[in-house]
Design a protein around this motif. Structure first.
Motif, mmCIF file in Angstrom:
data_model
loop_
_atom_site.group_PDB
_atom_site.id
_atom_site.type_symbol
_atom_site.label_atom_id
_atom_site.label_comp_id
_atom_site.label_asym_id
_atom_site.label_seq_id
_atom_site.Cartn_x
_atom_site.Cartn_y
_atom_site.Cartn_z
ATOM 1 N N SER A 1 -57.651 -64.171 107.785
ATOM 2 C CA SER A 1 -57.461 -63.828 106.369
ATOM 3 C C SER A 1 -58.801 -63.636 105.667
ATOM 4 C CB SER A 1 -56.648 -64.909 105.661
ATOM 5 O OG SER A 1 -57.400 -66.086 105.491
ATOM 6 N N ASP B 1 -50.263 -66.429 100.585
ATOM 7 C CA ASP B 1 -50.016 -65.285 101.452
ATOM 8 C C ASP B 1 -48.654 -65.480 102.115
ATOM 9 O OD1 ASP B 1 -50.438 -62.894 102.673
ATOM 10 O OD2 ASP B 1 -52.127 -63.533 103.909
ATOM 11 N N THR C 1 -60.024 -60.298 103.811
ATOM 12 C CA THR C 1 -60.224 -60.510 102.374
ATOM 13 C C THR C 1 -61.678 -60.288 101.972
ATOM 14 O OG1 THR C 1 -58.454 -62.154 102.377
ATOM 15 C CG2 THR C 1 -59.888 -62.141 100.474
ATOM 16 N N ASP D 1 -55.275 -68.145 111.608
ATOM 17 C CA ASP D 1 -54.883 -67.219 110.541
ATOM 18 C C ASP D 1 -55.789 -67.344 109.317
ATOM 19 O OD1 ASP D 1 -52.911 -66.736 112.332
ATOM 20 O OD2 ASP D 1 -51.268 -66.834 110.897
ATOM 21 N N MET E 1 -51.628 -60.279 111.264
ATOM 22 C CA MET E 1 -51.120 -61.265 110.304
ATOM 23 C C MET E 1 -49.632 -61.115 110.014
ATOM 24 S SD MET E 1 -53.265 -63.564 109.285
ATOM 25 C CE MET E 1 -52.526 -64.142 107.768
ATOM 26 N N HIS F 1 -53.607 -72.829 103.740
ATOM 27 C CA HIS F 1 -54.302 -71.549 103.555
ATOM 28 C C HIS F 1 -55.218 -71.674 102.335
ATOM 29 C CE1 HIS F 1 -54.542 -67.620 105.259
ATOM 30 N NE2 HIS F 1 -54.324 -66.988 104.109
#
Length: 316
Positions: free
Chosen positions: A275, A180, A279, A271, A258, A176
């Motif tokens: 994100s 998270d 974000t 994902d 998510m 990532h």
């Protein structure tokens, strides 16, 4: 395994960043541009609401608070993403990772609770217009905003403490861009339905419960609006809610995807994209959605921009 068994100096490595230098530079420019637009858009909304007297109403107070929270929300992760994009070592200590998660999840949850407060404000305005000034007082609005932030951070702190008290595997790679819940949970060695259920309960409290509240308030709003005798009145009432409803669907859609699902359905590449949407995309789109569909906000922002351009001309 308890917190004491983890070394606060233990490091995780982010694996989602591109390795090609040219691609890293391109990503840095793209994220920087998006962040600049997010900051300028939300700051403009906050300043406009503060300086324009006719916007000193509960609806705009909540909108200004939402922009303030989103400025803090993006500041938790976006500068970190920018720094890691250029750095060769994309590491983070366990303590820093936990801290980032507390504020990222906490402020994201506060966003959800604040959207629920905004739905309640619209419900009172449309369904109980005569009682609106008595119910939606300044004190009550401030309490709703403070409660949204406090409850969001409280739920986040409990969740993060629970996750970081679990034993982590030897692999330290987080697939990532930042810390998270789903990617960090993938590093936990103690695989059990109890752990997944605990995370799901926390996500339900922060996402599903406020969304059900919003859905209920809008059911009452639609019922009340349909009873209005004039078509212009119905159009005006729906128009005041359309911006909020668009933001709700965007915010809750990404969050539900998510966090309201089992850990086995985690797909890193997919994902990572989602994100980035919630974000960077959501905080960027929210000011546009509220401004483009709101004549008062467009007028207030136009005044501020014209004042700035005039002052610059006078300086020259």
């Amino acid at each position: 395994m308890t917190w004491e068994n983890h070394s606060v100096l233990m490091e995780f490595v982010f694996l989602a960043y591109p390795k090609c230098p040219d691609l890293r530079t391109l990503c840095f420019i793209g994220v920087s541009l998006a962040y600049a637009l997010i900051v300028s858009g939300n700051v403009l909304i906050v300043v406009s609401i503060q300086t324009e007297a006719r916007l000193h109403t509960p609806m705009y107070y909540f909108l200004g608070s939402l922009s303030g929270i989103e400025l803090c929300y993006t500041a938790v992760v976006v500068p970190h993403i920018l720094a890691n994009t250029l750095h060769s070592e994309k590491t983070i200590t366990l303590l820093s990772c936990a801290t980032q998660m507390v504020f990222f999840i906490g402020l994201g949850s506060a966003d959800c609770f604040l959207l629920a407060s905004m739905a309640y404000d619209r419900y009172v305005a449309i369904c109980h217009p005569l009682q609106y000034p008595l119910i939606m007082t300044v004190t009550f609005c401030v309490r709703l905003v403070v409660a949204s932030v406090v409850i969001g951070l409280f739920l986040s702190l409990q969740l993060v403490v629970f996750i970081f008290c679990l034993p982590f595997c030897q692999a330290r790679g987080i697939e990532h861009f930042f810390c998270d819940v789903p990617p960090v949970m993938r590093l936990v060695c103690a695989k059990s339905h109890i752990h997944e259920l605990s995370v799901l309960v926390a996500a339900t409290l922060a996402i599903a419960v406020p969304f059900l509240f919003i859905a209920t308030t809008y059911a009452f709003i639609v019922t009340a609006v349909l009873k209005l005798p004039s078509a212009s009145g119905r159009h005006r009432a729906f128009n005041t809610c359309s911006s909020h409803l668009t933001v709700v669907l965007l915010q809750y859609g990404c969050c539900a995807f998510m966090y309201l699902r089992p850990n086995s359905n985690y797909h890193p590449k997919q994902d990572q994209f989602i994100s980035l949407v919630y974000t960077l995309g959501t905080p960027f789109l929210n000011p546009l959605i509220y401004t483009l569909r709101n004549g008062e906000m467009k007028g207030a922002i136009g005044k501020i921009l014209s004042r700035n351009s005039l002052s610059q001309k006078l300086i020259r």
